[in-house]
Design an enzyme around this catalytic site. Structure first.
Site, mmCIF file in Angstrom:
data_model
loop_
_atom_site.group_PDB
_atom_site.id
_atom_site.type_symbol
_atom_site.label_atom_id
_atom_site.label_comp_id
_atom_site.label_asym_id
_atom_site.label_seq_id
_atom_site.Cartn_x
_atom_site.Cartn_y
_atom_site.Cartn_z
ATOM 1 N N HIS A 1 -12.113 21.367 0.877
ATOM 2 C CA HIS A 1 -10.710 21.116 1.236
ATOM 3 C C HIS A 1 -9.861 20.803 0.013
ATOM 4 O O HIS A 1 -9.763 19.653 -0.402
ATOM 5 C CB HIS A 1 -10.626 19.957 2.232
ATOM 6 N N GLY B 1 -11.007 24.122 10.832
ATOM 7 C CA GLY B 1 -11.073 23.951 12.276
ATOM 8 C C GLY B 1 -12.461 23.532 12.720
ATOM 9 O O GLY B 1 -13.400 23.494 11.914
ATOM 10 N N GLU C 1 -6.744 20.651 -0.065
ATOM 11 C CA GLU C 1 -5.551 19.923 0.347
ATOM 12 C C GLU C 1 -5.826 18.454 0.634
ATOM 13 O O GLU C 1 -4.904 17.693 0.949
ATOM 14 C CB GLU C 1 -4.940 20.576 1.593
ATOM 15 N N GLN D 1 -15.375 30.733 6.763
ATOM 16 C CA GLN D 1 -16.517 31.237 7.522
ATOM 17 C C GLN D 1 -16.135 32.444 8.376
ATOM 18 O O GLN D 1 -16.884 33.428 8.464
ATOM 19 C CB GLN D 1 -17.071 30.115 8.408
ATOM 20 N N CYS E 1 -12.441 26.375 4.743
ATOM 21 C CA CYS E 1 -13.404 25.812 5.706
ATOM 22 C C CYS E 1 -13.731 26.801 6.834
ATOM 23 O O CYS E 1 -14.379 27.812 6.593
ATOM 24 C CB CYS E 1 -12.885 24.483 6.232
ATOM 25 N N TYR F 1 -21.474 24.113 9.322
ATOM 26 C CA TYR F 1 -21.956 25.488 9.232
ATOM 27 C C TYR F 1 -21.686 26.006 7.829
ATOM 28 O O TYR F 1 -20.798 25.522 7.128
ATOM 29 C CB TYR F 1 -21.254 26.377 10.270
#
Length: 359
Positions: free
Chosen positions: A332, A219, A334, A251, A247, A292
């Protein structure tokens, strides 16, 4: 029509207007992928950002809507060196020019994206303005740039209501924090039934549904802006339900368990980032999109072990949570198209739900 990109440090690039002609102010970030521009444009993680593509020719294989990672495009703006005028691809349904117009995304072409990227690498990510106004007041614009903040964007990109992708295997609850389509597809293709929940769904609702596993998606934005979501993830952490996070989800799990995050100088965005599995020493090529990173030194002792690191800068790329059926990654697995080296992590998640020791 002329267009101008004005940066926070008063650097100005002049090029040609592409897409919509509206003026935008946004955070300027760069992506080093050589292909996959449609996936970049439709990745919800780019909400609140304008994307610079470092590869010089964009749009040469047109637009194939089957490859979209969400229902619409999300970046505030699009910045390229050269936009292909004649796409060549048997799957192409439209040109990228028409797609940008349709999606109401303004952009600029014909600028030196290499020089722009060097500025962002040396000075760090900064805000910028794309405008077609030749009589712009640079001091006025720079003042607005310095005041601009991306703000909370997760709620804007998440699904509005719960929906299900049927399957006969394990039942997965996917918390949509701005999920790319291929996360649900990767689970669904392995037989899983995937129930996708809006980002602000209460943990109690997910737990009540009794899923076999929980997926926390990617996101946009600063993870620390997601206070209410972090509180719900704390509740999920204290269950025995296996959890896999990617991702932003990675976090948020770190923040929910007492860790910390900070903004990187210019982030990782591209399809060629090497990550090292610390348990085997093997290096995988990964697709990444984040600004981040989790602070490994600020994770409470005994909560999690670092499982992956970035080979280039040694930042945290994965965590395995101690005495928990929880693992998270910053990259990622995917990603499609792009490196599929790490897609095995979905299989690891399924084995974890099955209670297998080699998960």
């Amino acid at each position: 029509m002329k267009a101008f990109l004005i940066l926070e440090d008063k650097t100005v690039f002049e090029g040609q207007s592409i897409g919509a002609t509206k003026e935008v102010i946004s955070e300027i970030v760069f992506n080093t992928s050589m292909t996959g521009y449609l996936e970049v444009l439709t990745d919800p993680s780019y909400a609140g950002q304008a994307v610079v593509m470092t590869y010089p020719l964009i749009g040469n294989y047109g637009i194939c809507r089957e490859d979209m990672e969400s229902k619409k495009a999300w970046p505030d703006g699009y910045i390229v060196r050269e936009l292909s005028r004649l796409p060549s691809n048997f799957r192409s349904e439209d040109s990228i020019q028409n797609f940008l117009m349709e999606q109401d995304i303004p952009g600029i072409a014909g600028i030196d994206t290499r020089a722009l990227t060097k500025i962002l690498r040396e000075k760090g990510t900064m805000n910028g303005c794309i405008t077609t106004n030749e009589n712009y007041d640079i001091d006025s614009i720079v003042k607005k740039l310095k005041e601009y903040k991306t703000g909370k964007v997760v709620e804007k990109v998440s699904c509005e209501e719960t929906y299900i992708l049927p399957g006969k295997g394990k039942k997965i609850a996917l918390l949509d924090l701005g999920a790319k389509n291929n996360i649900a597809k990767s689970l669904n293709s392995r037989g899983c039934e995937v129930t996708v929940y809006p980002a602000l769904t209460k943990a109690s609702e997910i737990i009540k549904a009794n899923p076999d596993g929980i997926m926390l998606s990617n996101g946009p934005g600063d993870p620390k802006d997601c206070e209410s979501i972090i509180n719900e993830i704390k509740e999920l952490y204290h269950t025995d339900i296996p959890i896999f996070a990617i991702c932003l989800g990675h976090q948020l799990m770190a923040l929910a368990t007492g860790g910390d995050t900070h903004k990187m100088k210019y982030g990782h965005r591209g399809g060629n980032h090497p990550v090292k599995d610390l348990s085997t020493g093997r290096v995988y090529i990964s697709s990444q999109n984040h600004g981040y990173v989790v602070d490994v030194d600020k994770m409470p002792e005994g909560v999690a072990n670092v499982s992956f690191i970035n080979v280039n800068d040694e930042t945290v790329e994965g965590l395995d949570y101690i005495n928990k059926n929880i693992f998270t990654v910053q990259f990622h697995p995917e990603a499609c198209p792009g490196p599929q080296d790490s897609s095995f992590l979905f299989d690891k998640f399924i084995k974890m739900m099955e209670g297998k020791k080699d998960a």
